[in-house]
Design a protein around this motif. Structure first.
Motif, mmCIF file in Angstrom:
data_model
loop_
_atom_site.group_PDB
_atom_site.id
_atom_site.type_symbol
_atom_site.label_atom_id
_atom_site.label_comp_id
_atom_site.label_asym_id
_atom_site.label_seq_id
_atom_site.Cartn_x
_atom_site.Cartn_y
_atom_site.Cartn_z
ATOM 1 N N PHE B 112 0.840 -1.193 0.000
ATOM 2 C CA PHE B 112 0.000 0.000 0.000
ATOM 3 C C PHE B 112 0.885 1.257 0.000
ATOM 4 O O PHE B 112 1.597 1.510 0.968
ATOM 5 N N SER B 113 0.896 2.009 -1.085
ATOM 6 C CA SER B 113 1.744 3.196 -1.163
ATOM 7 C C SER B 113 1.132 4.239 -2.097
ATOM 8 O O SER B 113 1.348 4.216 -3.296
ATOM 9 N N PRO B 114 0.357 5.176 -1.538
ATOM 10 C CA PRO B 114 -0.303 6.185 -2.375
ATOM 11 C C PRO B 114 0.662 6.965 -3.262
ATOM 12 O O PRO B 114 0.308 7.346 -4.374
ATOM 13 N N LEU B 148 7.370 1.030 6.750
ATOM 14 C CA LEU B 148 6.162 1.842 6.884
ATOM 15 C C LEU B 148 5.033 1.341 5.983
ATOM 16 O O LEU B 148 3.905 1.157 6.424
ATOM 17 N N GLU B 149 5.347 1.091 4.702
ATOM 18 C CA GLU B 149 4.309 0.685 3.760
ATOM 19 C C GLU B 149 3.791 -0.721 4.079
ATOM 20 O O GLU B 149 2.598 -0.991 3.968
ATOM 21 N N GLU B 151 3.748 -2.117 7.052
ATOM 22 C CA GLU B 151 2.939 -2.030 8.272
ATOM 23 C C GLU B 151 1.559 -1.446 7.953
ATOM 24 O O GLU B 151 0.544 -1.873 8.499
ATOM 25 N N ALA B 152 1.548 -0.436 7.063
ATOM 26 C CA ALA B 152 0.261 0.155 6.679
ATOM 27 C C ALA B 152 -0.604 -0.890 5.974
ATOM 28 O O ALA B 152 -1.816 -0.964 6.202
ATOM 29 N N SER B 155 -2.090 -3.116 8.603
ATOM 30 C CA SER B 155 -3.235 -2.503 9.298
ATOM 31 C C SER B 155 -4.475 -2.540 8.423
ATOM 32 O O SER B 155 -5.596 -2.756 8.894
ATOM 33 N N LEU B 156 -4.256 -2.301 7.128
ATOM 34 C CA LEU B 156 -5.367 -2.296 6.187
ATOM 35 C C LEU B 156 -6.020 -3.677 6.102
ATOM 36 O O LEU B 156 -7.249 -3.816 6.125
#
Lengths: 361, 207
Positions: B112-114, B148-149, B151-152, B155-156
């Motif tokens: 996940f990386s906007p 970071l990505e 871990e995000a 969470s998602l």
């Protein structure tokens, strides 16, 4: 930490230079544009892997050369010597070696040598917008607590990700996007709360040193305060929820530590708008001195002081006062004009056209 | 001076590959042009063969050769109640090397990386939810990278999967085995302290 020797190859205006440094006060003298500051810049690069003048590495490589090389021998307080070597190529990655061993993570060099830099641009710390003050406090937080380096870089990255997500929503948030925004909000809340707490703690720890530094440099007693004005109250998670609609509409994060301000006051009035140029200059120097003092007194490090052309902007009285207020240890200063009469450098380096033509002391 | 269009096309195509900048693309292109014909042709044949024979597994999106599903999904000895979620197929290779895991996988094909334009739609999240809904899955182990990505992404996944009533776990992060504490970085050591376990005849604290 002491820097014993410094060697430059193809760095800025220097084709080749090598010098041993005194462990006290070194004055670097010469006309403007000869390369005095470049010596300080080389040391600051080794300390923080970047120029304190904020230019990209590419600009540090001498014109026509493929790579710049920096080499320094540093001595830690227990007498251990380390050889630090950095190669900055025009193409490809930097190569960092400590004692001839290549570092697998180049970032590990950060913190081996600490510096405190004073430059005429510091005046902007007081006069300019909040971004510079946030950078100042964050750098101080990381020097005081090196483990916060990860917090700072995480925070930067979280904000980039969250803003990219907000932009891609184009003003509207559907179910999936709201779900994903929740995830970044919780990351931003955790990192943001932690960074604000670290900044406020450090400002409190710094307060007495800032007051003392200001009194010494300005040679008058005035009440100097720093007031942390956060962009939110209470828990950041709640503030983010509250500002969500606005954030989505604008496509940016409107609350968080990146929107906070540190208001500087002298005698109860905001220094940015009410202080004289001389007071502002004294305050800027005091901010640097206070951050340095906190690191020193906590026993985290003994930063090498780099003073880039700061005396030319000060009247003789303030210049002498600054010199007195500096902590001991290794100090390097550059000057094109004059040295305060009270300055008794242990070593003088004379620079002409990118060469060290004379060293004495 | 500019190159002929044939050469330029080769350089441009190489330059579009990940991790290859303009300079490297030029170097590789000239290497190929100078190399004996069979060497360059072997490379082009390898690319064509791989593109023809290798596809993504219809179930888990791992690489699959000769069939709709990959070798792991087709293997009846693999435990079907436990699914390990990874970012890329390479991660499966790493986990398989441990020989500790006998379940199946699900490859998200990214994190996940906007910033990189990767959101829920670009990842194989909906497919994972379909699997949890249809297959007999009891536990989903989230093995995305501990950055970071990653871990995000974790969470998602929790947000999507928890309401479905499946047990969601995260692989532990901590100290490398055989290492020394004094050489561990603060972050890793901090994580290891947070994730400490009760020493009780060798059983994990909450396991």
């Amino acid at each position: 930490m002491l820097i014993r020797t410094l060697e430059l190859q193809n760095f800025r205006s220097y084709e080749e230079a090598s010098v041993s440094l005194s462990d006290g006060l070194t004055a670097i003298v010469g006309e403007n544009g000869q390369g005095k500051t470049n010596l300080l810049e080389a040391i600051s690069w080794i300390a923080g892997m970047g120029s304190f003048r904020g230019v990209p590495d590419d600009a540090l490589i001498r014109l026509g050369a493929d790579a710049a090389i920096l080499r320094a021998t540093v001595e830690s307080p227990d007498g251990r010597e380390q050889l630090i070597e950095a190669e900055l190529p025009r193409i490809g990655r930097n190569r960092i070696q400590v004692n001839r061993q290549r570092l697998s993570r180049a970032r590990d060099l950060v913190g081996v040598v600490q510096v405190t830099v004073f430059s005429p641009d510091d005046l902007e710390l007081v006069k300019d917008g909040p971004a510079l003050r946030r950078r100042w406090i964050d750098e101080a937080v990381v020097s005081r607590h090196p483990k916060h380096d990860a917090l700072r870089s995480d925070l930067e990255r979280i904000l980039k990700q969250r803003n990219a997500l907000l932009r891609s929503a184009h003003g509207r948030l559907d179910g999936d996007a709201a779900f994903t925004l929740d995830v970044w909000d919780s990351k931003l809340a955790a990192a943001g709360n932690a960074m604000r707490a670290a900044r406020e703690d450090l400002l409190a720890e710094m307060a007495p040193r800032l007051a003392a530094a200001y009194d010494a440099v300005a040679r008058e007693s005035a009440e100097v305060e720093t007031i942390y004005e956060a962009s939110w109250h209470g828990d950041l998670a709640e503030a983010l929820a509250g500002s969500r609609q606005l954030d989505v509409r604008r496509g940016v994060s409107t609350v968080g530590p990146h929107r906070d301000e540190i208001v500087l006051r002298i005698g109860g009035a905001p220094a940015r708008t009410h202080a004289s140029q001389g007071e502002q200059r004294s305050l800027a120097l005091s901010l640097r001195l206070a951050a340095d003092a906190v690191v020193r007194q906590a026993g985290v490090a003994e930063p090498v002081l780099l003073l880039d052309d700061v005396f030319s902007e000060l009247d003789p009285g303030r210049a002498e006062a600054l010199l007195d207020a500096l902590p001991g240890g290794q100090r390097l200063l550059t000057t094109a004009a004059w040295l305060p009469p009270a300055a008794t450098p242990d070593q003088v380096l004379k620079i002409t056209a990118g060469t060290i033509v004379a060293a004495s002391g | 001076m500019s190159y002929s269009s044939t050469v330029q096309e080769l350089i441009d195509s190489l330059g579009r590959l990940p991790g290859i900048g303009p300079k490297s693309a030029q170097r590789v292109a000239f290497h190929l042009l100078k190399a004996p014909p069979e060497e360059a042709l072997r490379l082009s044949r390898a690319i064509v063969d791989a593109k023809e024979r290798v596809s993504f597994c219809a179930r888990c999106f791992n690489l699959s050769e000769g069939g709709d599903e990959c070798a792991i999904c087709r293997d009846p000895r693999r435990e079907e109640r436990i699914v390990c979620v990874v970012e890329d197929s390479q991660d499966i290779v790493a986990i398989e090397r441990t020989q500790e895991f006998r379940g199946r996988y699900h490859v998200l094909q990214g994190a996940f990386s906007p910033i990189d334009g990767v959101g829920v739609e670009q990842l194989r999240v909906k497919e994972l939810m379909t699997r949890v809904g249809e297959e007999d899955i009891e536990e989903v182990i989230v093995a995305t990278n501990p950055n970071l990505e990653g871990e995000a992404t974790a969470s998602l996944l929790v947000k999507y999967l928890k309401p479905m009533g499946v047990r969601v776990t995260r692989i532990a992060s901590g100290l490398p085995v055989g290492g020394d504490l004094e050489y561990a970085d603060e972050l890793t050591l901090g994580r290891a302290l947070e994730g400490r376990q009760v020493l009780d005849a060798g059983t994990p604290a909450d396991g």
